[in-house]
Write a protein that holds these residues in place. Structure first.
Motif, mmCIF file in Angstrom:
data_model
loop_
_atom_site.group_PDB
_atom_site.id
_atom_site.type_symbol
_atom_site.label_atom_id
_atom_site.label_comp_id
_atom_site.label_asym_id
_atom_site.label_seq_id
_atom_site.Cartn_x
_atom_site.Cartn_y
_atom_site.Cartn_z
ATOM 1 N N GLU A 176 73.748 72.604 54.438
ATOM 2 C CA GLU A 176 72.998 70.990 53.211
ATOM 3 C C GLU A 176 74.667 70.480 52.750
ATOM 4 N N ILE A 229 73.967 67.161 55.630
ATOM 5 C CA ILE A 229 72.971 66.454 55.215
ATOM 6 C C ILE A 229 72.657 66.315 53.549
ATOM 7 N N THR A 230 73.997 66.550 53.165
ATOM 8 C CA THR A 230 73.807 65.449 51.226
ATOM 9 C C THR A 230 74.677 64.621 51.653
ATOM 10 N N GLY A 263 75.615 62.102 53.853
ATOM 11 C CA GLY A 263 74.223 61.935 54.607
ATOM 12 C C GLY A 263 73.916 60.158 55.972
ATOM 13 N N PRO A 320 70.074 62.916 60.192
ATOM 14 C CA PRO A 320 69.102 62.125 59.967
ATOM 15 C C PRO A 320 67.838 63.110 59.582
ATOM 16 N N TYR A 321 68.463 64.826 58.647
ATOM 17 C CA TYR A 321 68.098 65.233 57.960
ATOM 18 C C TYR A 321 67.710 64.666 56.218
ATOM 19 N N ASP A 322 66.645 65.015 56.155
ATOM 20 C CA ASP A 322 66.341 64.459 54.624
ATOM 21 C C ASP A 322 66.972 65.772 53.220
ATOM 22 N N PRO A 323 67.732 65.094 53.069
ATOM 23 C CA PRO A 323 68.751 66.081 51.460
ATOM 24 C C PRO A 323 68.218 66.234 50.441
ATOM 25 N N SER A 324 66.318 66.184 50.294
ATOM 26 C CA SER A 324 65.354 67.195 49.892
ATOM 27 C C SER A 324 64.724 68.353 50.807
ATOM 28 N N TRP A 325 65.212 68.523 51.685
ATOM 29 C CA TRP A 325 64.474 69.745 52.082
ATOM 30 C C TRP A 325 64.937 71.040 51.384
ATOM 31 N N CYS A 363 64.637 73.612 55.688
ATOM 32 C CA CYS A 363 66.237 73.339 56.887
ATOM 33 C C CYS A 363 66.702 75.261 57.888
#
Length: 159
Positions: free
Chosen positions: A19, A22-23, A25, A29-34, A39
């Motif tokens: 977390e 990815i937060t 950023g 290249p993972y979406d922070p909303s996942w 995840c």
């Protein structure tokens, strides 16, 4: 520090690492909303892949996942990804995880290892991979939206 296979109970300590990365950023290249559940499914590899944690005194310092880079005719080339807890950075955790992944890939019979998306401004990772023998074989220009630097390139690295 000990590197061992990921166990289901580890997710409670691995998720905050994932977390945080990815937060931020700036490296993945993972979406922070996942969600945690999504995840988990992305991070924890199924066979023939392998997921591990680096732990010290019961605290997980980092995690890695590895496996074939592509299915079928490309399955002889491995890939891997690494995440290290913020508090553990600069202690050799990333290097230990990368060396583990390289050794694992050799033992599994992979012919090479390829990283598909190393953010070019992630200097610590790029330098580590170069020290371990990887070369940049290409850079996709402006392929990563960095939160402070704007669009930057993604290296493809190979060993």
């Amino acid at each position: 520090m000990r590197i061992r296979e990921f166990a289901a109970a580890d997710w409670d300590q691995v998720w905050p690492i994932v977390e945080d990365v990815i937060t931020a950023g700036d490296t993945f290249p993972y979406d922070p909303s996942w969600t945690s559940e999504f995840c988990h499914d992305v991070w924890v590899e199924r066979a023939p892949g392998h997921t591990v944690v680096a732990e010290e005194d019961g605290t997980i310092l980092g995690t890695a996942k590895m496996g074939p880079n592509r299915p079928g005719p490309g399955s002889h080339v491995a890939t891997a990804s690494f995440m290290v807890a913020t508090a553990a950075r600069g202690r050799g955790v990333g290097r230990a995880l990368c060396e583990y992944a390289l050794d694992w890939a050799r033992r599994q019979g992979y012919a090479a290892m390829q990283f598909n998306a190393v953010v070019e401004v992630n200097e610590a990772a790029v330098e580590l991979y170069r020290r371990l023998g990887f070369t940049v074989i290409g850079t996709v220009p402006e392929a990563f939206a960095h939160p402070t630097l704007g669009r930057v390139g993604l290296h493809v690295m190979h060993l």
